[in-house]
Scaffold this motif. Structure first.
Motif, PDB file in Angstrom:
ATOM      1  N   PHE A  34      -4.807  22.864  11.454  1.00 19.49           N
ATOM      2  CA  PHE A  34      -3.414  23.292  11.297  1.00 19.49           C
ATOM      3  C   PHE A  34      -3.201  23.869   9.895  1.00 19.49           C
ATOM      4  O   PHE A  34      -2.567  24.921   9.735  1.00 19.49           O
ATOM      5  CB  PHE A  34      -2.471  22.110  11.533  1.00 19.49           C
ATOM      6  N   ASN A  35      -3.754  23.181   8.886  1.00 19.05           N
ATOM      7  CA  ASN A  35      -3.637  23.686   7.513  1.00 19.05           C
ATOM      8  C   ASN A  35      -4.200  25.095   7.396  1.00 19.05           C
ATOM      9  O   ASN A  35      -3.567  25.992   6.823  1.00 19.05           O
ATOM     10  CB  ASN A  35      -4.390  22.766   6.549  1.00 19.05           C
ATOM     11  N   LYS A  36      -5.408  25.287   7.934  1.00 16.33           N
ATOM     12  CA  LYS A  36      -6.102  26.559   7.754  1.00 16.33           C
ATOM     13  C   LYS A  36      -5.500  27.685   8.583  1.00 16.33           C
ATOM     14  O   LYS A  36      -5.307  28.808   8.085  1.00 16.33           O
ATOM     15  CB  LYS A  36      -7.579  26.390   8.118  1.00 16.33           C
ATOM     16  N   LEU A  37      -5.235  27.409   9.865  1.00  9.43           N
ATOM     17  CA  LEU A  37      -4.871  28.494  10.783  1.00  9.43           C
ATOM     18  C   LEU A  37      -3.368  28.753  10.854  1.00  9.43           C
ATOM     19  O   LEU A  37      -2.953  29.901  11.074  1.00  9.43           O
ATOM     20  CB  LEU A  37      -5.400  28.179  12.194  1.00  9.43           C
ATOM     21  N   VAL A  38      -2.553  27.737  10.673  1.00  5.30           N
ATOM     22  CA  VAL A  38      -1.106  27.901  10.834  1.00  5.30           C
ATOM     23  C   VAL A  38      -0.402  28.096   9.491  1.00  5.30           C
ATOM     24  O   VAL A  38       0.530  28.893   9.385  1.00  5.30           O
ATOM     25  CB  VAL A  38      -0.497  26.686  11.573  1.00  5.30           C
ATOM     26  N   ILE A  39      -0.865  27.388   8.449  1.00  5.80           N
ATOM     27  CA  ILE A  39      -0.204  27.489   7.144  1.00  5.80           C
ATOM     28  C   ILE A  39      -0.903  28.508   6.251  1.00  5.80           C
ATOM     29  O   ILE A  39      -0.289  29.462   5.757  1.00  5.80           O
ATOM     30  CB  ILE A  39      -0.164  26.105   6.456  1.00  5.80           C
ATOM     31  N   LEU A  40      -2.205  28.328   6.036  1.00  7.34           N
ATOM     32  CA  LEU A  40      -2.902  29.092   5.004  1.00  7.34           C
ATOM     33  C   LEU A  40      -3.302  30.490   5.441  1.00  7.34           C
ATOM     34  O   LEU A  40      -3.260  31.424   4.628  1.00  7.34           O
ATOM     35  CB  LEU A  40      -4.148  28.318   4.554  1.00  7.34           C
ATOM     36  N   LEU A  41      -3.693  30.681   6.697  1.00  4.08           N
ATOM     37  CA  LEU A  41      -4.111  32.006   7.154  1.00  4.08           C
ATOM     38  C   LEU A  41      -2.979  33.026   7.049  1.00  4.08           C
ATOM     39  O   LEU A  41      -3.170  34.091   6.439  1.00  4.08           O
ATOM     40  CB  LEU A  41      -4.657  31.926   8.580  1.00  4.08           C
ATOM     41  N   PRO A  42      -1.780  32.752   7.598  1.00  3.27           N
ATOM     42  CA  PRO A  42      -0.683  33.720   7.420  1.00  3.27           C
ATOM     43  C   PRO A  42      -0.329  33.933   5.953  1.00  3.27           C
ATOM     44  O   PRO A  42      -0.070  35.061   5.523  1.00  3.27           O
ATOM     45  CB  PRO A  42       0.485  33.084   8.176  1.00  3.27           C
ATOM     46  N   ALA A  43      -0.330  32.844   5.157  1.00  5.05           N
ATOM     47  CA  ALA A  43      -0.012  32.972   3.733  1.00  5.05           C
ATOM     48  C   ALA A  43      -1.035  33.855   3.023  1.00  5.05           C
ATOM     49  O   ALA A  43      -0.675  34.692   2.183  1.00  5.05           O
ATOM     50  CB  ALA A  43       0.049  31.590   3.087  1.00  5.05           C
ATOM     51  N   ALA A  44      -2.321  33.684   3.367  1.00  3.31           N
ATOM     52  CA  ALA A  44      -3.374  34.481   2.739  1.00  3.31           C
ATOM     53  C   ALA A  44      -3.226  35.960   3.095  1.00  3.31           C
ATOM     54  O   ALA A  44      -3.377  36.836   2.232  1.00  3.31           O
ATOM     55  CB  ALA A  44      -4.748  33.969   3.180  1.00  3.31           C
ATOM     56  N   LEU A  45      -2.927  36.239   4.349  1.00  3.91           N
ATOM     57  CA  LEU A  45      -2.769  37.633   4.767  1.00  3.91           C
ATOM     58  C   LEU A  45      -1.550  38.280   4.113  1.00  3.91           C
ATOM     59  O   LEU A  45      -1.587  39.458   3.726  1.00  3.91           O
ATOM     60  CB  LEU A  45      -2.667  37.715   6.291  1.00  3.91           C
ATOM     61  N   LEU A  46      -0.455  37.524   3.969  1.00  5.03           N
ATOM     62  CA  LEU A  46       0.730  38.050   3.286  1.00  5.03           C
ATOM     63  C   LEU A  46       0.422  38.342   1.819  1.00  5.03           C
ATOM     64  O   LEU A  46       0.841  39.379   1.279  1.00  5.03           O
ATOM     65  CB  LEU A  46       1.889  37.049   3.398  1.00  5.03           C
ATOM     66  N   LEU A  47      -0.303  37.423   1.170  1.00  3.21           N
ATOM     67  CA  LEU A  47      -0.696  37.657  -0.219  1.00  3.21           C
ATOM     68  C   LEU A  47      -1.575  38.899  -0.334  1.00  3.21           C
ATOM     69  O   LEU A  47      -1.396  39.723  -1.238  1.00  3.21           O
ATOM     70  CB  LEU A  47      -1.450  36.447  -0.757  1.00  3.21           C
ATOM     71  N   SER A  48      -2.532  39.020   0.572  1.00  6.05           N
ATOM     72  CA  SER A  48      -3.438  40.159   0.531  1.00  6.05           C
ATOM     73  C   SER A  48      -2.689  41.476   0.702  1.00  6.05           C
ATOM     74  O   SER A  48      -3.020  42.476   0.057  1.00  6.05           O
ATOM     75  CB  SER A  48      -4.497  40.017   1.630  1.00  6.05           C
ATOM     76  N   ALA A  49      -1.661  41.468   1.563  1.00  4.29           N
ATOM     77  CA  ALA A  49      -0.930  42.698   1.858  1.00  4.29           C
ATOM     78  C   ALA A  49       0.092  43.046   0.776  1.00  4.29           C
ATOM     79  O   ALA A  49       0.255  44.217   0.426  1.00  4.29           O
ATOM     80  CB  ALA A  49      -0.229  42.570   3.212  1.00  4.29           C
ATOM     81  N   PHE A  50       0.776  42.040   0.240  1.00  5.88           N
ATOM     82  CA  PHE A  50       1.919  42.318  -0.627  1.00  5.88           C
ATOM     83  C   PHE A  50       1.750  41.858  -2.074  1.00  5.88           C
ATOM     84  O   PHE A  50       2.424  42.381  -2.960  1.00  5.88           O
ATOM     85  CB  PHE A  50       3.179  41.653  -0.050  1.00  5.88           C
ATOM     86  N   LEU A  51       0.873  40.897  -2.340  1.00  5.93           N
ATOM     87  CA  LEU A  51       0.747  40.375  -3.698  1.00  5.93           C
ATOM     88  C   LEU A  51      -0.705  39.980  -3.985  1.00  5.93           C
ATOM     89  O   LEU A  51      -0.991  38.821  -4.305  1.00  5.93           O
ATOM     90  CB  LEU A  51       1.687  39.173  -3.869  1.00  5.93           C
ATOM     91  N   PRO A  52      -1.624  40.938  -3.910  1.00  4.88           N
ATOM     92  CA  PRO A  52      -3.045  40.588  -4.099  1.00  4.88           C
ATOM     93  C   PRO A  52      -3.345  40.058  -5.493  1.00  4.88           C
ATOM     94  O   PRO A  52      -4.285  39.290  -5.671  1.00  4.88           O
ATOM     95  CB  PRO A  52      -3.765  41.923  -3.840  1.00  4.88           C
ATOM     96  N   GLY A  53      -2.559  40.446  -6.484  1.00  4.90           N
ATOM     97  CA  GLY A  53      -2.801  39.975  -7.844  1.00  4.90           C
ATOM     98  C   GLY A  53      -2.558  38.497  -8.023  1.00  4.90           C
ATOM     99  O   GLY A  53      -2.991  37.907  -9.025  1.00  4.90           O
ATOM    100  N   ALA A  54      -1.873  37.864  -7.053  1.00  7.99           N
ATOM    101  CA  ALA A  54      -1.572  36.433  -7.174  1.00  7.99           C
ATOM    102  C   ALA A  54      -2.726  35.557  -6.707  1.00  7.99           C
ATOM    103  O   ALA A  54      -2.710  34.346  -6.947  1.00  7.99           O
ATOM    104  CB  ALA A  54      -0.314  36.100  -6.369  1.00  7.99           C
ATOM    105  N   ILE A  55      -3.721  36.137  -6.060  1.00 10.91           N
ATOM    106  CA  ILE A  55      -4.801  35.339  -5.488  1.00 10.91           C
ATOM    107  C   ILE A  55      -5.581  34.602  -6.574  1.00 10.91           C
ATOM    108  O   ILE A  55      -5.858  33.405  -6.467  1.00 10.91           O
ATOM    109  CB  ILE A  55      -5.733  36.225  -4.638  1.00 10.91           C
ATOM    110  N   THR A  56      -5.932  35.312  -7.649  1.00 14.97           N
ATOM    111  CA  THR A  56      -6.709  34.674  -8.729  1.00 14.97           C
ATOM    112  C   THR A  56      -5.934  33.546  -9.408  1.00 14.97           C
ATOM    113  O   THR A  56      -6.483  32.445  -9.582  1.00 14.97           O
ATOM    114  CB  THR A  56      -7.149  35.729  -9.765  1.00 14.97           C
ATOM    115  N   PRO A  57      -4.664  33.738  -9.821  1.00 11.69           N
ATOM    116  CA  PRO A  57      -3.923  32.605 -10.404  1.00 11.69           C
ATOM    117  C   PRO A  57      -3.782  31.416  -9.452  1.00 11.69           C
ATOM    118  O   PRO A  57      -3.847  30.253  -9.887  1.00 11.69           O
ATOM    119  CB  PRO A  57      -2.546  33.208 -10.732  1.00 11.69           C
ATOM    120  N   ILE A  58      -3.599  31.695  -8.162  1.00 14.93           N
ATOM    121  CA  ILE A  58      -3.487  30.596  -7.192  1.00 14.93           C
ATOM    122  C   ILE A  58      -4.814  29.850  -7.100  1.00 14.93           C
ATOM    123  O   ILE A  58      -4.858  28.608  -7.044  1.00 14.93           O
ATOM    124  CB  ILE A  58      -3.050  31.137  -5.818  1.00 14.93           C
TER     125      ILE A  58
END
Length: 313
Positions: free
Chosen positions: A73-97
């Protein structure tokens, strides 16, 4: 009509080949992304048994299954959509996170070392005879799933950083594949570890001398293995967390610490001949762990000062 049918079949074969190539690319990318997250996977597999070992044998596998479902649930329901949103709209935030998660791992590792040095017992176990065993089980599962959320976030962020050049659809498939496979591997391994003593007990009751000797060996190995896993889990937290911070700081423009660590690794590799690659990697891991311990101890000290100021232990 035959010409049209042949053309259609040709088109279908081209599409099928393209799909197969795409699946091969996804598989290769998933393997690469998963291998980059191997350090956190080791950490996850080493940490999780500590949440299960206080239960009676009949509850161990059900508890592991519930934690595994929480992990998915953590990986597929919470983190996967969050990761894709970050990749699409805020890729620069990945490293600080990633760095924030790495700092949390450093803090957790430093806390465990402080607990060991202080010989202070933290948390309740079944030896304490909790008043509500069901509530105790829920508390343990919730704690394991919360810890898994941090580790899974690191796994998914590391995987995402490795496939950032892929399209959003491919990223989603790769992250889902990585998340599912890692969950199966980690919790399958945890299940085998915590049931090792039951397997040993079953074997020592067999008539075969070989089976009895293997069963006795498993029973003797279980306490040692759990102690080893606890140690590896703590070291992995520091090594992975420190390594993430070194790499992230380099990406953000602070090159000095990471360059020093890499220079030490290269110097050891050049000086140790055939063992250079192994000892060089070990050197970088030790430096990362030292960085993680120092940063984790600082954060732990701040947390404890704040807790004391608020009148909490």
């Amino acid at each position: 009509m035959p010409t049209g049918l042949v053309a259609l079949l040709d088109d279908v074969s081209v599409i099928a080949r393209a799909a197969a190539a795409s699946l091969d690319d996804v598989g290769a990318a998933a393997a690469k992304a998963g291998s980059k997250a191997a350090g956190v996977v080791i950490d996850d597999a080493a940490v999780t048994p500590s949440y299960v070992t206080d239960f009676t044998p009949d509850r161990e596998l059900p508890v592991i299954w519930r934690i595994a479902k929480g992990s998915l649930f953590n990986k597929l329901v919470i983190l996967l959509p969050a990761a894709l949103l970050l990749s699409a709209f805020l890729p620069g935030a990945i490293t600080p996170i990633l760095m924030a998660g790495g700092l949390f791992l450093c803090f957790e590792g430093a806390e465990k070392i402080v607990e060991k040095l202080g010989a202070e017992k933290i948390g309740e176990t079944l030896d304490d005879q909790p008043k509500d065993v069901a509530a105790f089980e829920e508390q343990r599962i919730s704690g394991a799933v919360r810890t898994d959320l941090i580790l899974s976030a690191e796994i998914m962020a590391i995987a995402l950083s490795e496939v950032a050049d892929q399209g959003i659809f491919q990223q989603g498939i790769i992250l889902a594949v990585v998340g599912i496979l890692i969950t199966v591997v980690v919790y399958g391994a945890v299940g085998l570890i915590v049931k090792m003593d039951d397997i040993g007990l079953h074997l020592v009751e067999k008539s075969s001398a070989l089976a009895r000797s293997v069963g006795a060996m498993l029973l003797k190995a279980m306490p040692v293995l759990l102690m080893l896993l606890a140690t590896v889990g703590t070291l992995a937290m520091l090594w992975v967390g420190g390594g993430i911070i070194l790499h992230g700081s380099e990406e953000l423009g602070l090159h000095g610490p990471a360059h020093l660590a890499h220079d030490a690794q290269i110097a050891v590799e050049l000086a140790t001949g055939p063992l250079g690659s192994v000892l060089g990697w070990l050197t970088y891991a030790v430096i990362s762990a030292i960085v993680g311990l120092v940063l984790g101890a600082i954060v732990a000290g701040i947390v404890h000062v704040i807790a004391m100021a608020r009148g909490k232990h």
